[in-house]
Design a protein around this motif. Structure first.
Motif, mmCIF file in Angstrom:
data_model
loop_
_atom_site.group_PDB
_atom_site.id
_atom_site.type_symbol
_atom_site.label_atom_id
_atom_site.label_comp_id
_atom_site.label_asym_id
_atom_site.label_seq_id
_atom_site.Cartn_x
_atom_site.Cartn_y
_atom_site.Cartn_z
ATOM 1 N N GLU A 1 2.493 12.261 -31.313
ATOM 2 C CA GLU A 1 3.896 12.646 -31.204
ATOM 3 C C GLU A 1 4.082 14.054 -30.662
ATOM 4 N N THR A 2 3.044 14.888 -30.707
ATOM 5 C CA THR A 2 3.173 16.255 -30.194
ATOM 6 C C THR A 2 2.874 16.328 -28.701
ATOM 7 N N LYS A 3 2.504 15.194 -28.110
ATOM 8 C CA LYS A 3 2.156 15.196 -26.685
ATOM 9 C C LYS A 3 2.998 14.181 -25.921
ATOM 10 N N THR A 4 3.392 14.568 -24.741
ATOM 11 C CA THR A 4 3.993 13.629 -23.814
ATOM 12 C C THR A 4 3.003 13.421 -22.673
ATOM 13 N N ASP B 1 13.813 21.378 -30.376
ATOM 14 C CA ASP B 1 12.716 22.335 -30.223
ATOM 15 C C ASP B 1 11.558 21.676 -29.468
ATOM 16 N N LEU B 2 11.208 22.222 -28.304
ATOM 17 C CA LEU B 2 10.101 21.683 -27.513
ATOM 18 C C LEU B 2 8.854 22.554 -27.587
ATOM 19 N N SER B 3 8.886 23.573 -28.460
ATOM 20 C CA SER B 3 7.780 24.542 -28.482
ATOM 21 C C SER B 3 6.452 23.918 -28.908
ATOM 22 N N THR B 4 6.500 22.823 -29.658
ATOM 23 C CA THR B 4 5.257 22.201 -30.122
ATOM 24 C C THR B 4 4.818 21.041 -29.233
ATOM 25 N N VAL B 5 5.607 20.756 -28.198
ATOM 26 C CA VAL B 5 5.300 19.618 -27.327
ATOM 27 C C VAL B 5 4.460 20.088 -26.145
ATOM 28 N N THR B 6 3.394 19.362 -25.853
ATOM 29 C CA THR B 6 2.568 19.647 -24.684
ATOM 30 C C THR B 6 2.464 18.390 -23.829
ATOM 31 N N ASN B 7 2.218 18.602 -22.550
ATOM 32 C CA ASN B 7 2.065 17.476 -21.631
ATOM 33 C C ASN B 7 0.586 17.270 -21.345
#
Length: 419
Positions: free
Chosen positions: A247-250, A138-144
């Motif tokens: 961890e929620t950000k790349t 699940d990538l829905s919580t990941v932001t760049n």
């Protein structure tokens, strides 16, 4: 859709105006990859990093995304196809290309990313993100997070009174360029896991970094080749180290600055003393924090100056160095797992530079360190590059045999160090 570029994207555009600003990775899989699943992963990753489909507009420092077609990025070919000869143009096409080279029993993925979009660490971050998407995570919580401003804010808290920037006198060494048919060459040399373990042990005992040791060996190789005893080499500084991880950000972005080290080489001193010298130089540069002064001013220019004027000012501050070094660091095997596949080998390298320009890259996978360069030149140019890599390897291996690391008897002179 337009996505604003950051100031370090613009700087990389200026530094690579004469060549495609490529970064390259080569992943060897144990078996065949699912192409449709890979294309779906590219689309899923674009929800986090849409700029991969964008073309870079230098006059506006932005990425324009017109469509998201995975076939524009994922390209299939049969061995022995060489994607290095592909015509990369990031001003008209996407910032990412994934070449799947089919072999009889397995596939090789060669990934090329634009340095306009990300630095070496950002490139790794994207491949980790792609692996997650391939695994249906699940990538829905990941932001760049691409913005430079939060990084500058953190840096200013740690370096509240940075010294004004003062250019050090450059002792630039230029390699010879031999006549012949210009071809694309890929040169690399490895330190086995056992050899590299010894290098790490000696570095830890001397309390220095691996990159500092590689830079020292690079300078020593150039001294042996050219006879120069003072050599300026650029050293990358990853600003991510100064900010807390989330961890929620790349961070598929450019967050690497450069400091220049004037390395003075005493031909009679042991290699350990040269490594210590490089360590002291880099420590002094970090304490001066002149990179923050430059970074803050570039950030202000990016938001206030017309692009044409910014280009003129930046060229005065940032010079293309003929010899450079980049460190991709350790590749996290746990984060680079593709479902149903084993990554047998993975190597990162930098751009193809036309001789006598040269960039040496270091990357570590499964405990093995690979030193590499990509060049455009004659066969003799390539042989010269390999000679430099072999010299670096030899210096590190001899150093790694040091059973007891002792400090040099006399303090090492710091060459042309501004305070």
């Amino acid at each position: 859709m337009y996505y604003r570029g950051e100031v370090l994207d613009f700087v990389n555009m200026l530094l690579t105006a004469d060549a495609a600003p490529l970064m390259r990775s080569r992943l060897v899989f144990s078996s065949k990859i699912d192409i449709e699943r890979l294309k779906a992963a590219v689309l899923a990753s674009a929800q986090v990093v849409p700029e991969i489909f964008g073309r870079y507009q230098a006059d506006h420092n932005r990425f324009e995304v017109l469509a998201q077609q995975p076939d524009d990025i994922v390209i299939e070919a049969q061995s022995p196809y060489s994607p290095e000869n592909f015509d990369f143009d990031f001003k008209t096409g996407p910032q990412l290309r994934l070449f799947v080279i089919h072999h009889d029993q397995y596939d090789v993925l060669q990934a090329f990313m634009s340095h306009l979009l990300a630095d070496s660490v950002g490139f790794k971050e994207y491949l980790y993100l792609l692996a997650k998407a391939y695994n249906y995570d699940d990538l829905s919580t990941v932001t760049n997070e691409r913005r430079l401003r939060p990084v500058i804010t953190q840096l200013q808290r740690q370096f509240s009174r940075p010294h004004p920037h003062a250019d050090l006198p450059m002792n630039t060494v230029k390699l010879p360029h031999y006549q012949g048919i210009n071809l694309r060459h890929i040169g690399h040399i490895m330190l086995t896991s056992k050899q590299f373990m010894r290098v790490r042990q000696v570095a830890k005992a001397q309390d220095v970094g691996i990159s500092e040791a590689i830079l020292a060996a690079y300078a020593k190789a150039l001294q042996v080749l050219t006879g120069h005893t003072t050599i300026t080499l650029p050293c990358p500084i990853d600003f991510r180290h100064f900010t807390p991880a989330d961890e929620t950000k790349t961070r598929v972005t450019n967050l690497t600055g450069t400091v220049y080290l004037n390395i003075k080489i005493d031909v009679d001193a042991p290699f350990a003393a040269l490594v210590q010298h490089v360590h002291d130089l880099l420590s002094a540069e970090r304490d001066r924090a002149a990179f923050l002064y430059r970074l803050t001013n570039l950030q202000k220019m990016n938001h206030t100056m017309p692009i044409g004027l910014m280009r003129k000012m930046t060229r005065r501050w940032v010079a293309q160095q003929p010899l450079s070094y980049t460190n991709f660091g350790v590749i996290d095997q746990q984060r680079l797992q593709f479902h149903g596949l084993t990554v047998v080998n993975c190597v990162f390298s930098g751009a193809f530079r036309e001789n006598p320009l040269m960039e040496i890259a270091a990357s570590t996978f499964a405990g093995t360190c690979t030193l590499s360069f990509n060049s455009i030149g004659s066969e003799r140019d390539y042989q010269l590059g390999m000679k430099i890599l072999e010299n670096i390897q030899a210096q590190l291996l001899v150093w790694s045999q040091t059973s007891i690391v002792t400090a040099p008897a006399q303090p090492v002179q710091v060459a042309n160090q501004a305070h």
